[in-house]
Design a protein around this motif. Structure first.
Motif, mmCIF file in Angstrom:
data_model
loop_
_atom_site.group_PDB
_atom_site.id
_atom_site.type_symbol
_atom_site.label_atom_id
_atom_site.label_comp_id
_atom_site.label_asym_id
_atom_site.label_seq_id
_atom_site.Cartn_x
_atom_site.Cartn_y
_atom_site.Cartn_z
ATOM 1 N N GLU A 53 42.421 44.493 38.529
ATOM 2 C CA GLU A 53 42.109 43.171 38.010
ATOM 3 C C GLU A 53 43.375 42.418 37.622
ATOM 4 O O GLU A 53 44.335 42.993 37.122
ATOM 5 N N LYS A 54 43.344 41.133 37.861
ATOM 6 C CA LYS A 54 44.455 40.287 37.444
ATOM 7 C C LYS A 54 44.390 40.095 35.937
ATOM 8 O O LYS A 54 43.317 40.001 35.349
ATOM 9 N N ARG A 55 45.553 40.035 35.307
ATOM 10 C CA ARG A 55 45.620 39.858 33.866
ATOM 11 C C ARG A 55 46.030 38.436 33.503
ATOM 12 O O ARG A 55 46.566 37.697 34.305
ATOM 13 N N SER A 56 45.797 38.128 32.223
ATOM 14 C CA SER A 56 46.301 36.871 31.672
ATOM 15 C C SER A 56 47.408 37.218 30.692
ATOM 16 O O SER A 56 47.394 38.283 30.070
ATOM 17 N N SER A 110 54.707 37.273 39.344
ATOM 18 C CA SER A 110 54.090 38.598 39.389
ATOM 19 C C SER A 110 52.681 38.529 39.980
ATOM 20 O O SER A 110 51.891 37.643 39.621
ATOM 21 N N ASP A 111 52.368 39.476 40.847
ATOM 22 C CA ASP A 111 51.024 39.497 41.431
ATOM 23 C C ASP A 111 50.012 40.165 40.497
ATOM 24 O O ASP A 111 48.834 40.280 40.841
ATOM 25 N N LYS A 112 50.452 40.583 39.326
ATOM 26 C CA LYS A 112 49.550 41.226 38.367
ATOM 27 C C LYS A 112 48.935 40.240 37.385
ATOM 28 O O LYS A 112 48.041 40.596 36.618
ATOM 29 N N TYR A 113 49.453 39.008 37.388
ATOM 30 C CA TYR A 113 48.953 37.997 36.456
ATOM 31 C C TYR A 113 48.418 36.781 37.202
ATOM 32 O O TYR A 113 49.075 36.242 38.089
ATOM 33 N N SER A 114 47.237 36.347 36.800
ATOM 34 C CA SER A 114 46.622 35.175 37.429
ATOM 35 C C SER A 114 46.738 33.933 36.551
ATOM 36 O O SER A 114 46.535 32.814 37.014
ATOM 37 N N HIS A 115 47.063 34.141 35.265
ATOM 38 C CA HIS A 115 47.120 33.021 34.325
ATOM 39 C C HIS A 115 48.209 33.294 33.299
ATOM 40 O O HIS A 115 48.252 34.369 32.693
ATOM 41 N N LYS A 119 49.663 28.736 38.107
ATOM 42 C CA LYS A 119 49.200 29.735 37.137
ATOM 43 C C LYS A 119 49.558 29.378 35.699
ATOM 44 O O LYS A 119 49.119 30.039 34.764
ATOM 45 N N SER A 178 53.142 45.191 32.120
ATOM 46 C CA SER A 178 52.152 45.078 33.191
ATOM 47 C C SER A 178 51.733 46.433 33.747
ATOM 48 O O SER A 178 50.835 46.518 34.578
#
Length: 216
Positions: free
Chosen positions: A5-8, A29-34, A49, A199
């Protein structure tokens, strides 16, 4: 939280030397969407983002203090703050208040920059406050608390700090005899360590000195 899952992320101190680099790394980073930044003045920059919010730290709006991962890059100097009370407000009160609100709003991880030598029993007020904020954060009960204690930070600041420039020059001159833990560290290294470690899926309270951050 599932690793897929993407994190904020939420950043305070985003306009500072390390904070600005943390924001830049989070955005790529591809680990964060926001990525949310809370600042007193408009944050210069735009990205799909990025959400920038003008925030009153003296009267915090709890609705804005919400994210999976909190990055605290707040920090000032006694000279810039002008008094012990003003320094304490920025380096202790604001981080703790944000940490409490974020935890109540569901945050899982809290990452903070303090300083080498942070110790609430220190005779030096600066280190004493840094140590006190660490101890207070430990008591809040975060699933993951990451404490980063850099030595002298190297990087381009908006304001000139003669003492730090002199220290940076001396550190480079005598680097070959200075233990890695005490060597000056580039702000970019600190930011990279903060984002990479936060992350990941580490848990518990972990402390990172400059020698460990140099590996990133």
């Amino acid at each position: 939280m599932m690793t897929s899952e993407k994190r904020s992320a939420l950043v305070i101190g985003a306009t500072g030397l390390v904070g600005a680099k943390v924001v830049a790394k989070l955005l790529t980073s591809d680990k964060y969407s926001h990525v949310k930044v809370l600042t007193r003045k408009p944050f210069m920059g735009s990205h799909p983002k990025l959400e920038s919010i003008i925030f009153d730290f003296d009267h915090p709006n709890a609705a804005h203090v919400e994210a999976d991962d909190i990055f605290c890059c707040l920090g000032t100097t006694m000279k810039k703050a002008g008094s012990k009370e003003a320094f304490y407000l920025v380096d202790y009160t604001y981080p703790i208040e944000v940490a409490k609100i974020a935890l109540a709003n569901g945050a899982k991880r809290f990452a903070i920059i303090t300083a080498m030598g942070a110790d609430y029993t220190s005779l030096f007020y600066y280190n004493q406050v840094k140590g006190k904020v660490e101890e207070s954060l430990r008591k809040l009960g975060y699933e993951t608390l990451l404490i980063f204690r850099p030595s002298l930070l190297v990087g381009s600041r908006q304001e000139s700090r003669f003492g730090e420039k002199a220290g940076e020059w001396l550190s480079k001159l005598f680097q070959f005899i200075i233990p890695a833990k005490y060597r000056a560290i580039d702000a970019d290294k600190v930011a990279e360590a903060m984002v990479s470690i936060t992350s990941s899926n580490v848990k518990g309270t972990l402390v990172y000195e400059s020698d460990l951050m140099q590996e990133f």
